[in-house]
Design a protein around this motif. Structure first.
Motif, PDB file in Angstrom:
ATOM      1  N   LEU A 166      35.678  42.719  59.517  1.00 34.77           N
ATOM      2  CA  LEU A 166      36.618  43.440  60.366  1.00 34.77           C
ATOM      3  C   LEU A 166      35.976  43.795  61.699  1.00 34.77           C
ATOM      4  CD1 LEU A 166      39.458  44.711  60.469  1.00 34.77           C
ATOM      5  CD2 LEU A 166      38.426  46.810  59.637  1.00 34.77           C
ATOM      6  N   MET A 167      34.727  44.215  61.680  1.00 30.72           N
ATOM      7  CA  MET A 167      34.021  44.559  62.914  1.00 30.72           C
ATOM      8  C   MET A 167      33.829  43.324  63.786  1.00 30.72           C
ATOM      9  SD  MET A 167      31.296  47.298  61.266  1.00 30.72           S
ATOM     10  CE  MET A 167      30.014  46.838  62.359  1.00 30.72           C
ATOM     11  N   VAL A 168      33.421  42.221  63.204  1.00 29.07           N
ATOM     12  CA  VAL A 168      33.220  40.987  63.961  1.00 29.07           C
ATOM     13  C   VAL A 168      34.555  40.506  64.525  1.00 29.07           C
ATOM     14  CG1 VAL A 168      32.584  38.545  63.751  1.00 29.07           C
ATOM     15  CG2 VAL A 168      31.142  40.308  62.733  1.00 29.07           C
ATOM     16  N   ILE A 194      25.370  51.244  53.149  1.00 32.04           N
ATOM     17  CA  ILE A 194      25.490  49.790  53.171  1.00 32.04           C
ATOM     18  C   ILE A 194      26.944  49.434  53.475  1.00 32.04           C
ATOM     19  CG2 ILE A 194      25.280  47.694  51.805  1.00 32.04           C
ATOM     20  CD1 ILE A 194      23.076  49.076  50.223  1.00 32.04           C
ATOM     21  N   LEU A 195      27.146  48.564  54.450  1.00 41.99           N
ATOM     22  CA  LEU A 195      28.485  48.146  54.826  1.00 41.99           C
ATOM     23  C   LEU A 195      28.963  47.020  53.925  1.00 41.99           C
ATOM     24  CD1 LEU A 195      28.054  48.064  58.702  1.00 41.99           C
ATOM     25  CD2 LEU A 195      29.083  49.861  57.330  1.00 41.99           C
ATOM     26  N   SER A 196      30.229  47.072  53.546  1.00 46.82           N
ATOM     27  CA  SER A 196      30.774  46.006  52.708  1.00 46.82           C
ATOM     28  C   SER A 196      31.052  44.770  53.549  1.00 46.82           C
ATOM     29  CB  SER A 196      32.058  46.477  52.033  1.00 46.82           C
ATOM     30  OG  SER A 196      33.079  46.639  53.001  1.00 46.82           O
ATOM     31  N   ARG A 197      31.273  43.675  52.869  1.00 41.69           N
ATOM     32  CA  ARG A 197      31.517  42.409  53.562  1.00 41.69           C
ATOM     33  C   ARG A 197      32.814  42.488  54.363  1.00 41.69           C
ATOM     34  NH1 ARG A 197      32.937  36.599  51.269  1.00 41.69           N
ATOM     35  NH2 ARG A 197      32.165  35.402  53.039  1.00 41.69           N
ATOM     36  N   ASN A 198      33.836  43.133  53.802  1.00 44.13           N
ATOM     37  CA  ASN A 198      35.111  43.259  54.514  1.00 44.13           C
ATOM     38  C   ASN A 198      34.962  44.078  55.787  1.00 44.13           C
ATOM     39  OD1 ASN A 198      36.474  41.762  52.615  1.00 44.13           O
ATOM     40  ND2 ASN A 198      37.161  43.549  51.448  1.00 44.13           N
TER      41      ASN A 198
END
Length: 74
Positions: free
Chosen positions: A11-13, A3-7
């Motif tokens: 960062l990816m976006v 699961i990817l964290s919100r940060n």
């Protein structure tokens, strides 16, 4: 599944938005200054086809040579 964290998602976006902003800005500048033609888009696919063709040719000839040597040893 990880699961990817919100940060990480932010960062990816942010990376994608920044990357495309730079690409569009550079393309606009080059086009407006007269240094860009749409034919340049053909350069990278053409280069990839040439490289892949050379690699496949080398692999084909090496397999053919190995088969010939193997046949001579029998």
């Amino acid at each position: 599944m990880k699961i990817l964290s919100r940060n990480t998602v932010l960062l990816m976006v942010g990376y994608v938005v920044l990357k495309w902003t730079i690409i569009i800005s550079a393309g606009t500048y080059l086009y407006s200054s007269g240094n860009w033609r749409n034919e340049y888009f053909l350069f990278f696919p053409l280069l990839a086809v040439i490289v892949i063709g050379i690699k496949n040719r080398k692999r084909l000839f090496s397999k053919k040579k190995a088969m010939e040597e193997n046949a001579q040893d029998r």
